[in-house]
Design a protein around this motif. Structure first.
Motif, PDB file in Angstrom:
ATOM      1  N   PHE A 187      37.197  14.480-126.329  1.00  0.00           N
ATOM      2  CA  PHE A 187      37.049  15.531-127.332  1.00  0.00           C
ATOM      3  C   PHE A 187      36.150  15.096-128.487  1.00  0.00           C
ATOM      4  CE2 PHE A 187      38.485  17.889-131.103  1.00  0.00           C
ATOM      5  CZ  PHE A 187      38.286  19.189-130.650  1.00  0.00           C
ATOM      6  N   CYS A 188      36.250  13.815-128.872  1.00  0.00           N
ATOM      7  CA  CYS A 188      35.472  13.328-130.016  1.00  0.00           C
ATOM      8  C   CYS A 188      34.022  13.021-129.637  1.00  0.00           C
ATOM      9  CB  CYS A 188      36.134  12.079-130.612  1.00  0.00           C
ATOM     10  SG  CYS A 188      37.750  12.387-131.346  1.00  0.00           S
ATOM     11  N   ILE A 189      33.801  12.497-128.436  1.00  0.00           N
ATOM     12  CA  ILE A 189      32.455  12.079-128.049  1.00  0.00           C
ATOM     13  C   ILE A 189      31.630  13.246-127.523  1.00  0.00           C
ATOM     14  CG2 ILE A 189      31.142  10.596-126.503  1.00  0.00           C
ATOM     15  CD1 ILE A 189      32.557   9.147-128.797  1.00  0.00           C
ATOM     16  N   LEU A 242      37.425   2.042-127.171  1.00  0.00           N
ATOM     17  CA  LEU A 242      38.455   2.679-126.367  1.00  0.00           C
ATOM     18  C   LEU A 242      38.797   1.841-125.143  1.00  0.00           C
ATOM     19  CD1 LEU A 242      40.261   5.152-125.858  1.00  0.00           C
ATOM     20  CD2 LEU A 242      38.396   6.113-124.500  1.00  0.00           C
ATOM     21  N   LEU A 243      37.784   1.230-124.519  1.00  0.00           N
ATOM     22  CA  LEU A 243      38.030   0.372-123.357  1.00  0.00           C
ATOM     23  C   LEU A 243      38.929  -0.798-123.723  1.00  0.00           C
ATOM     24  CD1 LEU A 243      37.500  -0.447-120.428  1.00  0.00           C
ATOM     25  CD2 LEU A 243      35.408  -1.597-121.224  1.00  0.00           C
ATOM     26  N   VAL A 244      38.645  -1.431-124.865  1.00  0.00           N
ATOM     27  CA  VAL A 244      39.478  -2.544-125.317  1.00  0.00           C
ATOM     28  C   VAL A 244      40.900  -2.069-125.596  1.00  0.00           C
ATOM     29  CG1 VAL A 244      39.790  -4.247-127.154  1.00  0.00           C
ATOM     30  CG2 VAL A 244      37.503  -3.808-126.232  1.00  0.00           C
ATOM     31  N   PHE A 245      41.006  -0.926-126.266  1.00  0.00           N
ATOM     32  CA  PHE A 245      42.336  -0.379-126.565  1.00  0.00           C
ATOM     33  C   PHE A 245      43.116  -0.090-125.285  1.00  0.00           C
ATOM     34  CE2 PHE A 245      44.895   3.521-127.014  1.00  0.00           C
ATOM     35  CZ  PHE A 245      45.857   3.072-127.915  1.00  0.00           C
ATOM     36  N   ARG A 246      42.455   0.536-124.299  1.00  0.00           N
ATOM     37  CA  ARG A 246      43.138   0.849-123.041  1.00  0.00           C
ATOM     38  C   ARG A 246      43.561  -0.417-122.317  1.00  0.00           C
ATOM     39  NH1 ARG A 246      42.300   5.778-120.734  1.00  0.00           N
ATOM     40  NH2 ARG A 246      43.830   5.007-119.245  1.00  0.00           N
ATOM     41  N   CYS A 247      42.709  -1.436-122.319  1.00  0.00           N
ATOM     42  CA  CYS A 247      43.051  -2.686-121.649  1.00  0.00           C
ATOM     43  C   CYS A 247      44.265  -3.339-122.310  1.00  0.00           C
ATOM     44  CB  CYS A 247      41.865  -3.646-121.677  1.00  0.00           C
ATOM     45  SG  CYS A 247      40.481  -3.121-120.634  1.00  0.00           S
ATOM     46  N   VAL A 306      50.617   8.295-123.387  1.00  0.00           N
ATOM     47  CA  VAL A 306      49.767   7.677-124.411  1.00  0.00           C
ATOM     48  C   VAL A 306      48.364   7.430-123.852  1.00  0.00           C
ATOM     49  CG1 VAL A 306      49.421   5.617-125.827  1.00  0.00           C
ATOM     50  CG2 VAL A 306      51.681   6.662-125.668  1.00  0.00           C
ATOM     51  N   ALA A 307      48.287   6.949-122.611  1.00  0.00           N
ATOM     52  CA  ALA A 307      46.990   6.679-121.996  1.00  0.00           C
ATOM     53  C   ALA A 307      46.186   7.975-121.817  1.00  0.00           C
ATOM     54  CB  ALA A 307      47.185   5.997-120.646  1.00  0.00           C
ATOM     55  N   VAL A 308      46.842   9.047-121.388  1.00  0.00           N
ATOM     56  CA  VAL A 308      46.150  10.329-121.206  1.00  0.00           C
ATOM     57  C   VAL A 308      45.685  10.870-122.551  1.00  0.00           C
ATOM     58  CG1 VAL A 308      46.429  12.717-120.447  1.00  0.00           C
ATOM     59  CG2 VAL A 308      47.385  10.862-119.086  1.00  0.00           C
ATOM     60  N   PHE A 309      46.520  10.738-123.572  1.00  0.00           N
ATOM     61  CA  PHE A 309      46.132  11.228-124.896  1.00  0.00           C
ATOM     62  C   PHE A 309      44.925  10.468-125.426  1.00  0.00           C
ATOM     63  CE2 PHE A 309      46.453  11.099-129.558  1.00  0.00           C
ATOM     64  CZ  PHE A 309      46.384  12.460-129.829  1.00  0.00           C
ATOM     65  N   ALA A 310      44.896   9.148-125.182  1.00  0.00           N
ATOM     66  CA  ALA A 310      43.736   8.357-125.606  1.00  0.00           C
ATOM     67  C   ALA A 310      42.477   8.813-124.864  1.00  0.00           C
ATOM     68  CB  ALA A 310      43.999   6.878-125.352  1.00  0.00           C
ATOM     69  N   MET A 311      42.624   9.118-123.575  1.00  0.00           N
ATOM     70  CA  MET A 311      41.489   9.608-122.788  1.00  0.00           C
ATOM     71  C   MET A 311      41.004  10.962-123.324  1.00  0.00           C
ATOM     72  SD  MET A 311      41.385  10.366-118.681  1.00  0.00           S
ATOM     73  CE  MET A 311      42.009   8.722-118.331  1.00  0.00           C
TER      74      MET A 311
END
Length: 335
Positions: free
Chosen positions: A40-42, A5-10, A30-35
């Protein structure tokens, strides 16, 4: 998953660094949805709690971004040799190092404060009302902190970039303070609710003690009556009278027979404790109960609700003058 996720956000942040203002809000979404997806998953959170935690994390990220940018520019502008305005190079080692240290400090401080305010507090499931209140605070904070970017001609907007970042930092800090105040209020309300709950449990336990004590007193009285009647039966020589006496004793003892099991031990205890008191007041009591349907309820809730229901019924029925109308019927069924 965290590294991914960190790589994706960067990657997303680098690719959207210079998008037009009309695409800025969709990129933020998009950034908030990824967060939110990551949380939710972790974490083992429900829908409402995941949204609640995501809103707080997003607000902290906004504050950290604006605050670190201000500090970094303030410090670097003073250590440059010519005193010129400092333009940050986002790919320089010094810039990345300063950002890393400042973000770590901000998040460690906020995490420590949150742990301090919530120490000794039992985690409850977040309700949709609590989630909605925090989301509204975060949404309003985001709008007012970034209003200068898409509405520069309002009384709350700034014209110069330093002014814009000052407004953004102050508004984000105010939003964080409000969120913390909301969390503290929620904590206080839950503590008060827990105190009321414990008082209700203690009252129920005391009422049960009184009920059981009355039942024991009644059993002791009946024991002495039966003892005298048995002695009288021994002295009775007429078989017919003795038979009649035995039948009368059987009817009296039947009133104190154990109730059938309902499938719920707590409910069995409550009914067994109330039954002798009810019968002593010449009240007919019947029950058709599937106690297994109450397995989802807490013991205190069963005691409070069923115990209060029987007490209320008893208080009303005992006022009826006609003995034929003194009837209490308890039903627990699924519909």
């Amino acid at each position: 998953s965290s590294v991914g996720l960190l790589v994706f956000r960067c990657i997303v942040m680098v690719l959207t660094a210079h998008v037009p203002i009309v695409l800025w809000i969709p990129c933020m979404a998009v950034a908030v949805f990824a967060m939110y997806t990551f949380i939710f998953c972790i974490c083992d959170f429900s829908l409402w709690k995941a949204v609640y935690q995501c809103a707080i994390a997003f607000l902290l990220a906004e504050f950290a971004a604006s605050f670190t940018w201000q500090l970094e520019c303030y410090v670097m502008a003073r250590i440059t040799s010519n005193g010129a305005a400092y333009e940050a190079d986002p790919y320089s080692f010094l810039y990345l190092f300063i950002m890393l240290i400042l973000n770590l400090l901000i998040f460690l401080v906020t995490w420590h404060l949150r742990q301090y305010f919530r120490s000794g507090f039992v985690e409850y499931e977040t309700t949709w009302q609590e989630m909605l209140s925090v989301v509204l605070v975060v949404l309003l904070t985001f709008i007012f902190s970034n209003i200068s970017f898409f509405m520069p001609n309002t009384p709350f907007s700034g014209q110069l970039m330093p002014d814009i970042m000052v407004i953004r930092t102050i508004v984000d800090f105010a939003g964080i303070s409000i969120v913390y105040a909301v969390e503290m209020q929620i904590t206080n309300l839950r503590v008060e609710s827990e105190i009321i709950r414990m008082e209700s449990i203690l009252k129920t336990q005391y009422d049960q003690y009184r009920t059981y004590q009355d039942s024991i007193d009644m059993i002791n009285i009946k024991y002495h009556d039966l003892k005298h009647q048995i002695q009288g039966m021994k002295a009775e020589m007429d078989p017919e009278k003795r038979k009649e006496w035995i039948e009368r004793l059987e009817n009296e003892v039947a009133d104190y027979r154990p109730e059938k099991e309902t499938g719920n031990a707590v409910l069995d205890t409550i009914i067994s404790g109330k039954t002798p008191i009810i019968r002593s007041m010449d009240i007919k009591f019947t029950c058709v109960v599937d106690g297994r349907l109450l397995e989802f309820m807490h013991v205190a809730d069963i005691c409070t609700r069923v115990g209060n229901a029987l007490d209320n019924a008893l208080e009303h029925v005992v006022t009826l003058r006609d003995p034929e109308k003194r009837i209490i019927h308890l039903t627990v069924s699924e519909q």
